[in-house]
Design an enzyme around this catalytic site. Structure first.
Site, PDB file in Angstrom:
ATOM      1  N   LYS A 171       4.890   0.683  -9.534  1.00  0.00           N
ATOM      2  CA  LYS A 171       4.987   0.490 -10.994  1.00  0.00           C
ATOM      3  C   LYS A 171       3.991   1.388 -11.702  1.00  0.00           C
ATOM      4  CE  LYS A 171       0.874  -1.723 -11.582  1.00  0.00           C
ATOM      5  NZ  LYS A 171      -0.268  -1.100 -12.231  1.00  0.00           N
ATOM      6  N   PRO A 225       0.951   5.852  -2.653  1.00  0.00           N
ATOM      7  CA  PRO A 225      -0.464   6.015  -2.302  1.00  0.00           C
ATOM      8  C   PRO A 225      -1.233   4.709  -2.466  1.00  0.00           C
ATOM      9  CG  PRO A 225       0.080   7.241  -4.312  1.00  0.00           C
ATOM     10  CD  PRO A 225       1.369   6.719  -3.762  1.00  0.00           C
ATOM     11  N   GLY A 259      -4.572   2.158  -3.121  1.00  0.00           N
ATOM     12  CA  GLY A 259      -5.713   2.102  -4.056  1.00  0.00           C
ATOM     13  C   GLY A 259      -5.508   3.008  -5.249  1.00  0.00           C
ATOM     14  N   GLY A 319       1.149  -0.782  -5.048  1.00  0.00           N
ATOM     15  CA  GLY A 319       1.812  -0.626  -3.748  1.00  0.00           C
ATOM     16  C   GLY A 319       1.651  -1.847  -2.856  1.00  0.00           C
ATOM     17  N   SER A 374       3.580  -4.801  -4.238  1.00  0.00           N
ATOM     18  CA  SER A 374       5.030  -4.636  -4.061  1.00  0.00           C
ATOM     19  C   SER A 374       5.429  -4.883  -2.604  1.00  0.00           C
ATOM     20  CB  SER A 374       5.444  -3.229  -4.505  1.00  0.00           C
ATOM     21  OG  SER A 374       6.829  -3.183  -4.690  1.00  0.00           O
ATOM     22  N   ASP A 377      -0.037  -8.957  -9.793  1.00  0.00           N
ATOM     23  CA  ASP A 377       1.109  -8.062 -10.019  1.00  0.00           C
ATOM     24  C   ASP A 377       2.318  -8.403  -9.152  1.00  0.00           C
ATOM     25  OD1 ASP A 377      -0.310  -6.567 -11.834  1.00  0.00           O
ATOM     26  OD2 ASP A 377      -0.864  -4.996 -10.418  1.00  0.00           O
TER      27      ASP A 377
HETATM   28  O1  C5P Z   1      -4.760 -10.394  -8.833  1.00  0.00           O
HETATM   29  P1  C5P Z   1      -5.331  -9.244  -8.084  1.00  0.00           P
HETATM   30  O2  C5P Z   1      -5.711  -9.614  -6.670  1.00  0.00           O
HETATM   31  O3  C5P Z   1      -4.505  -8.024  -8.121  1.00  0.00           O
HETATM   32  O4  C5P Z   1      -6.674  -8.878  -8.831  1.00  0.00           O
HETATM   33  C1  C5P Z   1      -7.671  -8.082  -8.245  1.00  0.00           C
HETATM   34  C2  C5P Z   1      -8.933  -8.229  -9.063  1.00  0.00           C
HETATM   35  O5  C5P Z   1      -8.783  -7.576 -10.336  1.00  0.00           O
HETATM   36  C3  C5P Z   1      -9.319  -9.651  -9.397  1.00  0.00           C
HETATM   37  O6  C5P Z   1     -10.079 -10.226  -8.367  1.00  0.00           O
HETATM   38  C4  C5P Z   1     -10.130  -9.478 -10.663  1.00  0.00           C
HETATM   39  O7  C5P Z   1     -11.436  -9.028 -10.350  1.00  0.00           O
HETATM   40  C5  C5P Z   1      -9.423  -8.321 -11.358  1.00  0.00           C
HETATM   41  N1  C5P Z   1      -8.405  -8.809 -12.323  1.00  0.00           N
HETATM   42  C6  C5P Z   1      -8.829  -9.358 -13.522  1.00  0.00           C
HETATM   43  N2  C5P Z   1      -7.885  -9.824 -14.398  1.00  0.00           N
HETATM   44  C7  C5P Z   1      -6.577  -9.717 -14.128  1.00  0.00           C
HETATM   45  C8  C5P Z   1      -6.133  -9.148 -12.912  1.00  0.00           C
HETATM   46  C9  C5P Z   1      -7.078  -8.689 -12.033  1.00  0.00           C
HETATM   47  O8  C5P Z   1     -10.023  -9.461 -13.803  1.00  0.00           O
HETATM   48  N3  C5P Z   1      -5.698 -10.174 -15.021  1.00  0.00           N
END
Ligand code: C5P
Length: 317
Positions: free
Chosen positions: A21, A106, A108, A113, A116, A148
């Site tokens: 995305k 890719p 990070g 990725g 998904s 996501d």
């Molecule tokens: O939800 P996800 O594991 O992708 O989020 C990774 C990190 O990104 C979270 O631990 C948080 O630190 C940050 N994050 C955030 N607010 C969001 C989504 C992600 O602060 N809405």
């Protein structure tokens, strides 16, 4: 949706695609009680996808193999966590599972990725193991794995609110195409990006739910959405870019490269970076522009992909 179950020497097998995305709009509204950020986003699936083969085996194990040597294949990997979460909640009997991941997105990179891949694993295993969960149930389960994941499951063009998991579809008929560029040596950690953003902006965060709701309404009624077209391209806001671009030369290089491309309508960083993208009227214009700039890409050491908008998320091949 019909699935394409095949039979290999080892057993039943399914192949699922997991698209990347980009963020057409990523606005940080404030902080939530759970510590995540409250977001207002418009996300778009694109035609760059990982391929996941799921095959039943009879050794009782869950095994992940991948062509990407940088990825862990144990419980750290969201694919393995997705499979285990589905096993726990459905109580289905697992005789053994072999997962093969062909990594094209890719890692990070701000392209979701990993999320998904998790969504595609839930989707494929729901069929392979005959669990029969609805899409809604799978999205809810996916939100436990990452903010996501629900978007990656549904895909297409969606407003994503809350911490990113609360979806509202947007009917997008655009043929626009994307040129995606990334420095292969650069990675950005999403938690780090949000924490730097918070440090710099927390005093300006909105606090009241009614203020969040006002911003959500403004995003949904933005004039550039009606319709999303070449003559009316999205202005591409990404709040995380303002903190990542100054400290990441790879992002500055990518954005500078995109700004010089003939036919580019607008350009931005995706998610927490470091990948960046430019929008083009159509795939032909995007490919032509890249063909003319191969030497510059090589000089800057950037990887590049041309792809179209995709109208759905994870799917069977
Ligand atoms: O939800 P996800 O594991 O992708 O989020 C990774 C990190 O990104 C979270 O631990 C948080 O630190 C940050 N994050 C955030 N607010 C969001 C989504 C992600 O602060 N809405």
């Amino acid at each position: 949706m019909s699935n394409k179950m095949t039979f290999t020497k080892t057993g039943e097998s399914l192949r699922v695609s997991a698209p990347a995305k980009i963020n057409l709009h990523l606005e940080v509204l404030g902080l939530r009680k759970d510590g995540f950020h409250e977001l207002a986003m418009l996300m778009q699936s694109i035609d760059l996808f990982d391929e996941i083969d799921l095959t039943k085996t009879n050794n009782g194990k869950i095994q992940l193999i991948t062509d990407n040597k940088e990825l862990s294949t144990d419980d750290e990997n969201l694919i393995v966590r997705a499979a285990k979460l589905l096993l726990e909640t459905s109580m289905v009997e697992n005789s053994g599972l072999l997962i093969h991941l062909k990594k094209n997105i890719p890692i990070g990179a701000g392209l979701a990725g990993g999320s998904s891949d998790a969504a595609a694993t839930l989707f494929g295993l729901n069929a392979l193991w005959g669990i029969g969960y609805s899409n809604k149930q799978l999205e809810e389960l996916g939100s436990e794995l990452g903010s996501d994941v629900p978007f990656c499951f549904a895909g297409g063009t969606q407003f994503c609110f809350g911490r990113g998991e609360s979806l509202e579809p947007y009917k997008c008929k655009s043929d626009m195409a994307v040129v995606l560029v990334k420095d292969p040596l650069a990675e950005v950690s999403t938690p780090v990006a949000y924490s730097i953003y918070k440090e710099k902006n927390k005093d300006r965060y909105l606090k009241a739910e009614e203020d969040f709701e006002k911003r959500r309404r403004l995003v949904k009624n933005a004039s550039w959405l009606n319709p999303l077209s070449t003559s009316n391209p999205p202005p591409l806001r990404n709040d995380l870019q303002e903190v990542i671009e100054p400290i990441t030369p790879a992002v500055r290089n990518a954005l500078e490269f995109l700004s010089t491309l003939e036919g580019v309508l607008s350009f931005s960083m995706s998610g927490s970076g470091p990948s960046c993208f430019g929008l083009f009227a159509d795939i032909g214009t995007a490919k032509q522009s890249i063909a003319e700039n191969q030497a510059k890409l090589e000089l800057l050491g950037l990887e590049c992909w041309c792809c179209g908008f995709r109208s759905r998320g994870v799917s069977f091949f």
